[in-house]
Design a protein around this motif. Structure first.
Motif, PDB file in Angstrom:
ATOM      1  N   GLN A 157       0.831  -1.202   0.000  1.00 14.84           N
ATOM      2  CA  GLN A 157       0.000   0.000   0.000  1.00 14.84           C
ATOM      3  C   GLN A 157       0.866   1.252   0.000  1.00 14.84           C
ATOM      4  O   GLN A 157       0.541   2.253  -0.653  1.00 14.84           O
ATOM      5  CB  GLN A 157      -0.929  -0.002   1.222  1.00 14.84           C
ATOM      6  N   ALA A 158       1.992   1.190   0.742  1.00 16.96           N
ATOM      7  CA  ALA A 158       2.906   2.338   0.784  1.00 16.96           C
ATOM      8  C   ALA A 158       3.484   2.620  -0.606  1.00 16.96           C
ATOM      9  O   ALA A 158       3.628   3.785  -1.008  1.00 16.96           O
ATOM     10  CB  ALA A 158       4.032   2.075   1.778  1.00 16.96           C
ATOM     11  N   VAL A 159       3.813   1.549  -1.349  1.00 16.84           N
ATOM     12  CA  VAL A 159       4.328   1.714  -2.714  1.00 16.84           C
ATOM     13  C   VAL A 159       3.267   2.346  -3.604  1.00 16.84           C
ATOM     14  O   VAL A 159       3.550   3.269  -4.383  1.00 16.84           O
ATOM     15  CB  VAL A 159       4.776   0.349  -3.283  1.00 16.84           C
ATOM     16  N   ILE A 160       2.026   1.860  -3.483  1.00 10.39           N
ATOM     17  CA  ILE A 160       0.921   2.404  -4.283  1.00 10.39           C
ATOM     18  C   ILE A 160       0.707   3.880  -3.962  1.00 10.39           C
ATOM     19  O   ILE A 160       0.551   4.712  -4.859  1.00 10.39           O
ATOM     20  CB  ILE A 160      -0.373   1.604  -4.026  1.00 10.39           C
ATOM     21  N   ALA A 218       2.911   5.950  -2.705  1.00 13.13           N
ATOM     22  CA  ALA A 218       4.063   6.717  -3.193  1.00 13.13           C
ATOM     23  C   ALA A 218       3.952   6.964  -4.695  1.00 13.13           C
ATOM     24  O   ALA A 218       4.269   8.059  -5.189  1.00 13.13           O
ATOM     25  CB  ALA A 218       5.358   5.991  -2.861  1.00 13.13           C
ATOM     26  N   GLN A 219       3.500   5.941  -5.437  1.00 12.89           N
ATOM     27  CA  GLN A 219       3.334   6.088  -6.881  1.00 12.89           C
ATOM     28  C   GLN A 219       2.273   7.138  -7.211  1.00 12.89           C
ATOM     29  O   GLN A 219       2.443   7.952  -8.124  1.00 12.89           O
ATOM     30  CB  GLN A 219       2.961   4.744  -7.504  1.00 12.89           C
ATOM     31  N   LYS A 220       1.178   7.120  -6.422  1.00  9.62           N
ATOM     32  CA  LYS A 220       0.115   8.109  -6.637  1.00  9.62           C
ATOM     33  C   LYS A 220       0.631   9.523  -6.352  1.00  9.62           C
ATOM     34  O   LYS A 220       0.338  10.462  -7.086  1.00  9.62           O
ATOM     35  CB  LYS A 220      -1.079   7.798  -5.725  1.00  9.62           C
ATOM     36  N   ALA A 221       1.388   9.644  -5.244  1.00  8.70           N
ATOM     37  CA  ALA A 221       1.927  10.957  -4.869  1.00  8.70           C
ATOM     38  C   ALA A 221       2.885  11.476  -5.932  1.00  8.70           C
ATOM     39  O   ALA A 221       2.878  12.671  -6.286  1.00  8.70           O
ATOM     40  CB  ALA A 221       2.624  10.865  -3.515  1.00  8.70           C
ATOM     41  N   GLN A 222       3.727  10.568  -6.451  1.00 12.08           N
ATOM     42  CA  GLN A 222       4.688  10.966  -7.482  1.00 12.08           C
ATOM     43  C   GLN A 222       3.974  11.408  -8.758  1.00 12.08           C
ATOM     44  O   GLN A 222       4.335  12.420  -9.364  1.00 12.08           O
ATOM     45  CB  GLN A 222       5.633   9.805  -7.788  1.00 12.08           C
ATOM     46  N   LYS A 223       2.931  10.654  -9.120  1.00 11.79           N
ATOM     47  CA  LYS A 223       2.178  10.997 -10.329  1.00 11.79           C
ATOM     48  C   LYS A 223       1.475  12.347 -10.160  1.00 11.79           C
ATOM     49  O   LYS A 223       1.464  13.174 -11.073  1.00 11.79           O
ATOM     50  CB  LYS A 223       1.147   9.907 -10.618  1.00 11.79           C
ATOM     51  N   ALA A 224       0.927  12.583  -8.966  1.00 14.75           N
ATOM     52  CA  ALA A 224       0.248  13.851  -8.691  1.00 14.75           C
ATOM     53  C   ALA A 224       1.235  15.012  -8.751  1.00 14.75           C
ATOM     54  O   ALA A 224       0.922  16.097  -9.274  1.00 14.75           O
ATOM     55  CB  ALA A 224      -0.425  13.796  -7.317  1.00 14.75           C
ATOM     56  N   ALA A 225       2.460  14.775  -8.197  1.00 20.28           N
ATOM     57  CA  ALA A 225       3.490  15.819  -8.225  1.00 20.28           C
ATOM     58  C   ALA A 225       3.909  16.130  -9.657  1.00 20.28           C
ATOM     59  O   ALA A 225       4.122  17.302 -10.026  1.00 20.28           O
ATOM     60  CB  ALA A 225       4.689  15.379  -7.401  1.00 20.28           C
ATOM     61  N   GLU A 226       4.038  15.079 -10.491  1.00 20.58           N
ATOM     62  CA  GLU A 226       4.421  15.283 -11.891  1.00 20.58           C
ATOM     63  C   GLU A 226       3.363  16.072 -12.645  1.00 20.58           C
ATOM     64  O   GLU A 226       3.666  16.968 -13.433  1.00 20.58           O
ATOM     65  CB  GLU A 226       4.647  13.926 -12.564  1.00 20.58           C
TER      66      GLU A 226
END
Length: 644
Positions: free
Chosen positions: A546-549, A551-559
């Protein structure tokens, strides 16, 4: 107090099953009801739910009373459902009253819409029904149904299945789901974990932990009782004793109670013997006759302490071996589990590899139907297989089969042991059978007619004679009552040989297994610990995933945000326009907030009697609410357009 039982007695064929049983159930109680098979647990539940009546000798006996607010839900072992109903219709039937309320509200809404002069009675009825519907979560019934059905293992594809085509296990799961949706404030469950897999049991445990009402649970699942109950009621010799704590606490308190009662019993027996000896020696003497009579009366008035029941009186199972094998017992490499043949051949699991060392206790787990029992037969060479299986020399296997298929159903118990060990005398065999808890006339019954628990005990007796240094067991605690489960558990714990076993008994897995082998369709995984360790590893794994998911969502939102930022500030003119856009959005948000405050005031006003009883005033306020909502929606649309 939700329910109260006072002096419950019950006789069957002249035998007293329940003796002066009393029990009070309070609102937040979590009670586990335990006892040997046939002790009267289900009878007590049926009396509590009114399906049977207690036997009464006086008006003060056999009282069953409930609080006025009590609602009782009862899951029987053979729970009944509407066979012709579908899954979804059966679940929706729980909310029939809410559905009828909603239908009536729609009728009243139509009536108020068409009739300009609505009566006070209509307005009051609508307000009352709306409050009832909202208070009872009428708007979330579909969410509740999906949540519970998913937790109990039913997918949306199964919602339209008709119940008459379901297996016994599926019907039990559906009956539990229906009861959970009904939300009685006293929920009574009789063996709820039967037919459930690990995943469903864990979900049910988590759900029941937060259950708002009281729970009364009959179960042989000790792990389940440990996680749910806060007190344990044991029925023994017809009487009920209540202990504080979960099942593990009960076993400690019960042992202390038995030891204390044993000491009191022995002390009283010594006192009785002294009194009887004094009476016998002095009753005929004139000078001491009165003293003897006095003690005789005291003896008659004495409340006799019963000899406590000891586990050793039920089953004393002990495994031993005479030949010690090498350290490396078993090597399994790249085995596939398949069933059927020809075109009907099906592979259940692939690429199974593991090793077993001398003295290890390996528990095997996996989903239902994955082939765990088949694997036990494969490693013994009883079924064809691919891959490699290598046993060490001097290995002597003793095998417990789940359905006791190695027993001749037409042989009596004693003859069955003679068939395997003809040199033993009747006395030897009866002594052995007595040690596992089969006594009296039961030794002359055919193995095909005795209970599943008794057949298991016959198999344990045979295993004791075989003296295997490797025990392979397939669901050894199925059909056993709690005392017998603890007896086989103690025997496996004390055994210093090698144990390989398949089980759904999480308490057994937790206490006996030093390692767990999980079988999956794509292979296996080894866990270096018992069931608690297995749960903890998978909990951490889910958290990491869940932490990986996240983190991926946060990274995508930041991009996305960075990309928008780059596009938004390309020129001075664009920056000016962007400032205007932000100011306009702020203005709109403030305006929407003001409108929402006005709406909150109006919503509160229309619940007042002086407003909803005045039709014109009610109408004007409802019109104003609609007007404000329309303005708010238009502003929201503008914000969305500006944001785009």
């Amino acid at each position: 107090m939700l329910a109260n039982l006072i002096n419950i007695n019950k006789f069957y064929n002249g035998k007293q099953i329940l003796k002066n049983v009393s029990l009070t159930i309070d609102e937040k109680d979590r009670i586990g009801l335990i006892g040997v098979n046939g002790c009267g647990k289900t009878t007590l539940l049926r009396i509590l739910t009114g399906k049977e009546l207690p036997d009464r000798s006086t008006e003060k006996d056999g009282i069953v009373s409930f609080a006025s607010k009590a609602s009782v839900g009862y899951l029987e072992q053979m729970a009944g459902l509407d066979r012709d109903s579908t899954v979804i219709d059966e679940m929706k039937s729980v909310f029939k009253k809410l559905d009828a309320t909603l239908e009536r509200m729609k009728q009243l809404e139509q009536q108020m819409k068409n009739d300009s002069d609505v009566s006070e009675e209509v307005s009051e009825e609508y307000s009352r029904l709306a409050a009832y519907y909202e208070t009872n979560d009428g708007y979330t019934t579909d969410v509740k149904i999906k949540t519970v059905l998913n937790g109990m293992g039913f997918t949306e594809k199964e919602y339209d299945r008709t119940i008459h085509g379901f297996s016994g296990g599926e019907k039990t799961r559906l009956a539990i789901a229906k009861l959970l949706l009904e939300e009685p404030n006293l929920l009574i469950l009789d063996e709820p974990t039967n037919h459930l897999d690990f995943k469903t049991i864990l979900w049910l445990e988590d759900y029941l932990k937060d259950y708002k009402g009281a729970l009364l649970i009959v179960s042989h699942d000790r792990y389940f009782l440990d996680r749910i109950v806060t007190s344990v009621c044991e029925i023994e010799r017809g009487t009920l004793t209540r202990y504080k704590g979960n099942y593990t606490a009960f076993t400690r308190l019960k042992k202390e109670s038995v030891n204390r009662q044993q000491k009191e019993y022995e002390a009283q027996q010594k006192e009785i013997a002294k009194m009887e000896d004094f009476i016998a020696r002095n009753k005929v003497r004139a000078s001491t006759a009165n003293s003897a009579k006095s003690r005789e009366k005291a003896l008659e008035r004495m409340e006799i302490i019963e000899k406590p029941v000891s586990v050793s009186n039920n089953a004393n199972i002990h495994f031993e071996y005479t030949v010690t094998p090498p350290f490396d017992i078993l090597s399994v490499k790249d085995i596939d589990i398949t069933v059927g043949s020809g075109t009907g051949k099906k592979t259940l699991a692939e690429h199974i590899s593991f090793e077993v060392k001398r003295g290890e206790k390996l528990g095997i787990i996996g989903d239902n139907g994955i082939g765990k029992s088949t694997l036990l037969k494969i490693i013994q060479g009883m079924l064809p297989h691919s891959g490699k299986i290598r046993w060490a020399s001097n290995v002597r296997i003793s095998y417990f089969e789940q359905e006791s298929a190695n027993l001749d159903p037409f042989n009596t118990v004693i003859d069955e042991l003679h068939r395997h060990y003809p040199i033993l005398t009747d006395l030897d065999i009866r002594s052995l059978l007595g040690s596992v808890g089969i006594t009296g006339e039961n030794v002359f019954k055919e193995t095909g007619v005795i209970s599943g628990g008794e057949r298991a005990k016959v198999c344990f007796a045979l295993m004791m004679l075989e003296k295997g240094n490797v025990l392979i067991l397939d669901e050894p605690t199925n059909h056993l009552d709690l005392d017998a489960k603890e007896a086989i558990e103690q025997a496996l714990d004390e055994f210093d040989g090698t144990v390989i076993f398949v089980s759904h008994d999480r308490y057994l897995l937790n206490k006996i297994a030093g390692r767990l082998l999980e079988i999956r369709t794509d292979g296996t995984e080894i866990y270096e610990g018992g069931f608690d360790y297995y749960l903890e590893v998978n909990r951490k794994r889910r958290m990491e995933e869940q932490a990986v998911i996240d983190a991926q969502k946060a990274q995508k939102a930041a991009e996305i945000a960075a990309e928008k930022s780059v596009k938004a500030y390309k020129s001075k003119e664009q920056r000016t326009l962007e400032a205007k856009r932000r100011n306009r959005i702020r203005e709109l948000e403030n305006a929407i907030e003001d409108i929402q405050q006005q709406l909150d005031v109006l919503q509160e006003e229309i619940t007042r009697e002086e407003v909803y009883s005045d039709f014109e005033l009610m109408n004007s306020k409802c019109s104003l609410i609609d007007e404000l909502k329309q303005k708010s929606d238009e502003m929201f649309d503008e914000i969305v357009e500006l944001s785009d």
